[in-house]
Design a protein around this motif. Sequence first.
Motif, short mmCIF file in Angstrom:
data_model
loop_
_atom_site.label_atom_id
_atom_site.label_comp_id
_atom_site.label_asym_id
_atom_site.label_seq_id
_atom_site.Cartn_x
_atom_site.Cartn_y
_atom_site.Cartn_z
N TYR A 181 0.83 -1.21 0.00
CA TYR A 181 0.00 0.00 0.00
C TYR A 181 0.86 1.26 0.00
O TYR A 181 0.49 2.27 -0.59
CB TYR A 181 -0.97 -0.01 1.19
N GLU A 182 2.02 1.18 0.67
CA GLU A 182 2.93 2.33 0.64
C GLU A 182 3.39 2.60 -0.79
O GLU A 182 3.47 3.75 -1.24
CB GLU A 182 4.15 2.08 1.54
N LEU A 183 3.67 1.52 -1.52
CA LEU A 183 4.08 1.66 -2.92
C LEU A 183 2.96 2.31 -3.74
O LEU A 183 3.20 3.22 -4.53
CB LEU A 183 4.45 0.28 -3.49
N LEU A 184 1.73 1.84 -3.51
CA LEU A 184 0.60 2.43 -4.25
C LEU A 184 0.45 3.91 -3.95
O LEU A 184 0.21 4.72 -4.84
CB LEU A 184 -0.71 1.70 -3.90
N GLY A 185 0.63 4.27 -2.66
CA GLY A 185 0.55 5.67 -2.26
C GLY A 185 1.59 6.51 -3.00
O GLY A 185 1.31 7.60 -3.50
N LYS A 186 2.80 5.93 -3.11
CA LYS A 186 3.89 6.61 -3.81
C LYS A 186 3.54 6.83 -5.29
O LYS A 186 3.75 7.91 -5.84
CB LYS A 186 5.17 5.77 -3.68
N LYS A 191 3.99 9.83 -8.81
CA LYS A 191 3.90 9.59 -10.26
C LYS A 191 2.57 10.07 -10.83
O LYS A 191 2.35 9.98 -12.04
CB LYS A 191 4.10 8.09 -10.55
N LYS A 192 1.69 10.52 -9.94
CA LYS A 192 0.37 11.05 -10.35
C LYS A 192 -0.44 10.03 -11.15
O LYS A 192 -1.11 10.37 -12.12
CB LYS A 192 0.54 12.33 -11.20
N ILE A 193 -0.30 8.76 -10.78
CA ILE A 193 -1.06 7.72 -11.48
C ILE A 193 -2.43 7.56 -10.81
O ILE A 193 -2.51 7.48 -9.58
CB ILE A 193 -0.30 6.38 -11.48
N THR A 194 -3.48 7.57 -11.60
CA THR A 194 -4.83 7.34 -11.09
C THR A 194 -4.99 5.85 -10.80
O THR A 194 -4.61 5.02 -11.62
CB THR A 194 -5.87 7.78 -12.13
#
Lengths: 251, 284
Positions: A181-186, A191-194
């Motif tokens: 989840y930390e990676l997803l938050g990053k 990276k401004k990925i939706t």
Amino acid sequence: MTETIVELKNIRYAYEDKIALKDVNLSIPRGAFLGLVGPNGGGKTTLIKLLLGVLTPQQGSIELFGTSVGKFKNWSKIGFVSQKANTFNRGFPATVKEVVATGLTAQIGYLKFFSKKHRDKVKEAIELVGMSEYINQNIGDLSGGQQQRIFIARALVSEPEFLILDEPTVGIDTENVQKFYELLGKLNHEKKITLLLVSHDIGTMTSHANGVACLNKEIHFHGDTEAFHNLSEQRISSFYGHDLNIVTHNH
Amino acid sequence: MLSQFFEFEFLRTTLYTGLIIGLIAPLLGTFVVVRRLSLIADGLSHVTLAGIAFGLFMDKKYGLAVLTPFTSGTIFSIFGAILIERLRTVYKAYQDLAIPIILSGGVGLSVIFIALADGLNNDLYSYLFGSVSAVSKQDFNTIWVIALIVLSLVALFYKELFMLSFDEEHAKVSGIHSKSIHLLFILLTALVISASIRIVGVLLVSALMTLPVASSIRIAKGFKQTIIYSILFGEASVILGIVSGYYLEIPPGGTIVMVLISFLIITTTVQKLWLKSQRKKAIV
């Protein structure tokens, strides 16, 4: 006004005579981190298949980046991560590098070869998910959590603007779920990925996502995480059709 | 000892053919094995046998020199490949059922054509088990053309073939034409089988596609390395098998397969010992 990445209008989909989705309206703005929750058989996977153009709705319209899904060509803008960490052939002799490179195959196109630029992109994607030291390892030798990171790298290598994840944490231990989840938050912040994350782990998800949608054939709720937490447990259980325990994690 | 192989033209042709199939059979074999389709090679080789028997029968009855057994074998193999694909879509829930249907159909037809052509003869024996003296100049020409086609198509579609092998669902979702790529793969397999039959024979052709990969997969890191090691094992087995087969007067199919089996035993043992020493190191 923020650009809308996904727009679903009045979607209906039925398998033979069994209705999977009805009157589904959902829009996802650019930059969102939306969690999609709902019971098994509630139509989550069907919804994803519709978004990816694998299934066609019997009613309603789907737009991706402002283009109708039937006419949408720019698939490299969309990344998809499935529950693969559990299902792929662990004995398959492929290195991390080779697996991540398949994320570029469609973008490069037929009859063309990998160039140095592509190889650099592969390295960058692996670095982004923190797996650089495993680049030449066989994917089957990694743990479930590490494999899931590789599948994310595969989805990221084509530099998508929108990433769909279908139950990506199934079979991964708690500590690695946290890192995941930390990676997803990053990815969402830096990276401004939706992101659209399908999960049944409501507690962990709602403490990371910034919006929640509840799907059980229809969209029962769509709002920000705070509004979701303010819903009564009774109401949430009524979406699911049974009692549900929600463990909230506070970080 | 090897001097005879350069002295006699037929032996040279056999050796060159061997080197060609030692390259293309394990190359395609790697894709076959990782996709868990090893039995397809067996199914197709038996359909090829029916084609060969048909060619022998036509030759004997009508003396049609146009259609050599090798050519008719290749044609049958290609049709067999298309038929397997058809059957796999008919029996979606029992995809492996296509292989026994094709295999028994192939053997059934072979028996009929062999009987019509008045029984087994020397020629057929060499098709079943391979031969060091059976490769004609005409066969050789066809085989290297097949090899060129196979090598260039695999090179051109390598990334799609690999993607489809690793994760079919991902390939489909990404917009790869998975059905066409799969058909290409199965047709290439059919071509490789018909090219290999002269040397290793119908009954053992699947071994040359799968056994080198079985050894390689135990020690290789990654897919490309698996292909390279498979080809090395394939080439070594073909050279050793043809040379020893010639001197021992045994069909090379038998010797090639036994060499491959010994490679398999060696790699498995080496890998086990290596793992053991790694574990010891970890404890120390």
